[in-house]
Design an enzyme around this catalytic site. Structure first.
Site, PDB file in Angstrom:
ATOM      1  N   GLU A 179      31.703  51.095  17.639  1.00 22.60           N
ATOM      2  CA  GLU A 179      32.756  50.293  16.882  1.00 22.60           C
ATOM      3  C   GLU A 179      32.344  50.134  15.451  1.00 22.60           C
ATOM      4  O   GLU A 179      32.016  48.978  15.227  1.00 22.60           O
ATOM      5  CB  GLU A 179      33.128  49.173  17.396  1.00 22.60           C
ATOM      6  CG  GLU A 179      34.459  48.428  16.959  1.00 22.60           C
ATOM      7  CD  GLU A 179      35.007  47.110  17.433  1.00 22.60           C
ATOM      8  OE1 GLU A 179      34.391  46.669  18.396  1.00 22.60           O
ATOM      9  OE2 GLU A 179      35.904  46.558  16.808  1.00 22.60           O
ATOM     10  N   LYS A 221      35.518  53.516  18.733  1.00 24.70           N
ATOM     11  CA  LYS A 221      36.328  52.538  18.549  1.00 24.70           C
ATOM     12  C   LYS A 221      36.456  52.273  16.875  1.00 24.70           C
ATOM     13  O   LYS A 221      35.844  51.463  16.368  1.00 24.70           O
ATOM     14  CB  LYS A 221      35.905  51.405  19.154  1.00 24.70           C
ATOM     15  CG  LYS A 221      36.898  50.014  18.966  1.00 24.70           C
ATOM     16  CD  LYS A 221      36.849  49.072  20.023  1.00 24.70           C
ATOM     17  CE  LYS A 221      37.593  47.922  19.711  1.00 24.70           C
ATOM     18  NZ  LYS A 221      37.602  46.648  20.983  1.00 24.70           N
TER      19      LYS A 221
HETATM   20  P1  13P Z   1      41.135  43.422  17.924  1.00 20.98           P
HETATM   21  O1  13P Z   1      42.173  44.362  18.570  1.00 20.98           O
HETATM   22  O2  13P Z   1      41.883  42.090  18.008  1.00 20.98           O
HETATM   23  O3  13P Z   1      40.728  43.840  16.662  1.00 20.98           O
HETATM   24  O4  13P Z   1      40.032  43.245  18.892  1.00 20.98           O
HETATM   25  C1  13P Z   1      39.154  44.313  19.356  1.00 20.98           C
HETATM   26  C2  13P Z   1      37.626  44.062  19.238  1.00 20.98           C
HETATM   27  O5  13P Z   1      36.934  44.369  20.258  1.00 20.98           O
HETATM   28  C3  13P Z   1      37.237  43.880  17.809  1.00 20.98           C
HETATM   29  O6  13P Z   1      35.530  43.992  18.109  1.00 20.98           O
END
Ligand code: 13P
Length: 343
Positions: A179, A221
């Site tokens: 991510e 992600k």
């Molecule tokens: P959000 O969808 O609220 O951005 O959270 C996703 C997430 O896991 C952020 O690390």
């Protein structure tokens, strides 16, 4: 050849299975405390457990939720009748996951920028989490856009850490969710979001390849490409979908099984709308899915507000958001669906 190759590929594909996506319920205690207090609930270990239980036990959640990301406290908690959360989720067909980074910390020498920490001892922690039932993990790198930001140092330090994390996860037979979040806070244009997201993803995939990460065994992600939240010109849904997909086509290898977007503070309806528009365009080599935190939890949290009498209604609100996003995976999210009564 990776030792866990087959299992990694299978788990990654299951996480982005058709019509489903991931619930990010891995808020740190600090973040969860903020969320609970925003609806007037005092944050205790039991309040955090109860809200998570309410989400996980929602009837039918497994129809649209493939996996749930937990926090260190949560993976050790149980349902009210004593079933450990990871076991409960797995039995219902939702893969248990775990956030393993220890947060974005100030990057020395670069004011306003962060590097995500948590590599020390990660091999040992992954082994323990696997024992506790985790099949996938998450690590969030944060890239902020500003006048002189992001710096090259920030981008490369974060990409390198993501690569090290992903390699360690795969060694343990755990699928890494990779991510790199480019924040949409600020008044920057969508063109700048696009340029920074492109540069970020190029760095990340460079590191993943250098560090011999099996791309077939990860889930990416990323953020969607949006106008900065304070930018005067806000791009519409179609433009966001087209720009995001065009960019991802350029930089995400086809070996990656799926892309599960974060919601990043977009409203619930926009998060569903953007995902649906991208799936309508289609023609991409990866699944286009969701890994939402706020865009799945904000509605049920608000309805619950700590009141047990509201539990069933809160579950209905969660089921509704899960269904809207599940339908968005087929490009079928609509105003009509949004207004439909929760099932
Ligand atoms: P959000 O969808 O609220 O951005 O959270 C996703 C997430 O896991 C952020 O690390």
């Amino acid at each position: 050849m990776k030792r866990h190759r087959k299992a990694l590929e299978t788990t990654a594909r299951e996480l982005v299975a058709e019509g489903k996506g991931i619930l990010a319920a891995d808020e740190s205690n600090r973040t969860m405390t903020k969320r609970l207090e925003s609806v007037g609930v005092e944050s205790s270990e039991e309040a955090r457990r109860r809200f998570r239980e309410l989400l996980f036990t929602t009837p039918g959640a497994e129809q649209h939720i493939s996996g749930v990301i937990l926090y260190d406290e949560t993976i050790r908690q149980s349902t009210s009748d004593g079933t450990p959360f990871p076991e409960f989720l797995a039995t219902r067909g939702m893969s248990p996951g775990i956030k393993v980074d220890s947060g974005a910390k100030p990057l020395a020498g670069f004011e306003g920028e962060t590097v995500t920490e948590g590599l020390d001892g990660l091999r040992e922690r992954l082994a323990e989490y696997r024992e506790l039932g985790a099949r996938f993990a998450k690590w969030r790198a944060v890239i902020a856009i500003g006048e002189d930001r992001p710096s090259r140092a920030c981008m490369s330090a974060n990409a390198h850490a993501l690569g090290r994390y992903a390699a360690l996860c795969q060694e343990a037979g755990i699928v890494p969710i990779v991510e790199p979040e480019v924040l949409m806070d600020g008044d920057h244009t969508i063109e700048r979001s696009e340029a920074i997201t492109r540069a970020t993803l190029r760095d990340v995939f460079g590191e993943l390849l250098d560090q011999r990460v099996l791309l077939e065994g990860i889930v990416l992600k990323p953020n969607m490409v949006l106008s900065g939240y304070s930018c005067a010109r806000q791009a519409g849904v179609e433009e966001v979908a087209e720009r995001t997909l065009a960019l991802l086509r350029q930089v995400v290898p086809a070996a990656v099984p799926g892309i599960a977007f974060l919601s990043g503070g977009q409203g619930d309806e926009l998060a569903s709308g953007h995902l649906s528009a991208m799936n309508s365009i289609g023609g991409v080599p990866w699944e286009l899915s969701f890994s939402y935190g706020r865009a799945l939890q904000a509605a049920p949290l608000e309805v619950w507000g700590g009141e047990e009498s509201q539990a069933a209604e809160a579950q209905a609100a969660f089921a509704h958001r899960a269904r809207c996003n599940g339908e968005a995976r087929f490009g079928r999210y609509s105003e009509e669906l949004e207004q439909a009564l929760p099932l």
